[in-house]
Scaffold this motif. Sequence first.
Motif: not given
Length: 314
Positions: A122-135
Amino acid sequence: MPDTLNDKLVVAISSRALFNLEAGHKVFEEEGLEAYRHYQVEHEDCVLEPGEAFLLVRKLLNINHLLGDVPRVEVILLSRNSADTGLRVFNSIEEYGLDIRRAAFCGGESPYRYVPAFNSHLFLSTDVDDVRSALKDGFAAATVLSSISKERQETDELRIAFDGDAVIFSDEAERVYQQSGLQAFTEAERSSAHQPLPGGPFKPFLAMLQDIQLEFGERHCPIRTALVTARSTTAHERVIRTLRSWNIRLDEAIFLGGLDKGAFLKAFQADMFFDDQVRHCDSARAHVTTGHVPHGVTNELKERVLNTESEQEE
């Protein structure tokens, strides 16, 4: 023999999701990098306030103390800070007694590339671009949203709630709903009731959570999970049979038939809720800490609209 993270539940989290870094971030946005660096150095002995996902992390790490033998949970800090400006984060981790032993400070660059290197579930962040990249790389990830309400009824248990389609499950059924409407969705789910849904991005994380639950055996388990879905009971059978085929058991399942989720998540006392739809996240974050999962057809459609509007403006 080197240490490994095999057989551990690994949660990677950004420093801004773990701690409240809004004051420093405001300095960075308004005055630039050098002013930000000076600000953090000047305040490095000031303990940071907990961030949105702090309670979740504390409860996750407490599982290791409850099991006692081999640690089963690892929390990794991933930060855009340099190690120099991140010293305040280290000091705050120590002050709160958080057993976080591994970190990557990326000096202004995106830290998401270390999500697979750490074998993160699981990766939790406040940066939506980082989250999209992980997904896109196949990892469970969510953008931690700021809470509307700061009231929390804290329990000793770790309580995590999940939406179904595009989170635990694939967005296969949601695509039918978006393209053909509710009646077509209901008919498709009934006709496919014995055909398991493909897994979504959070399936491996949920499976690992259950593995840890099973380790408590006859003892009281400090982890409780729930499915909180907008589906009605007319579309419940496929969900139940899918989870059964995966050998995954959720402690609670709430089929809301389109009702707002917020009040039910408050009643469940969730430490974190994961959903792919912004409207459900907005309802949830009035009561509980919420992670938006920018995945699946709903978010694809939204991105297309935003891209079209941007092209028209240009």
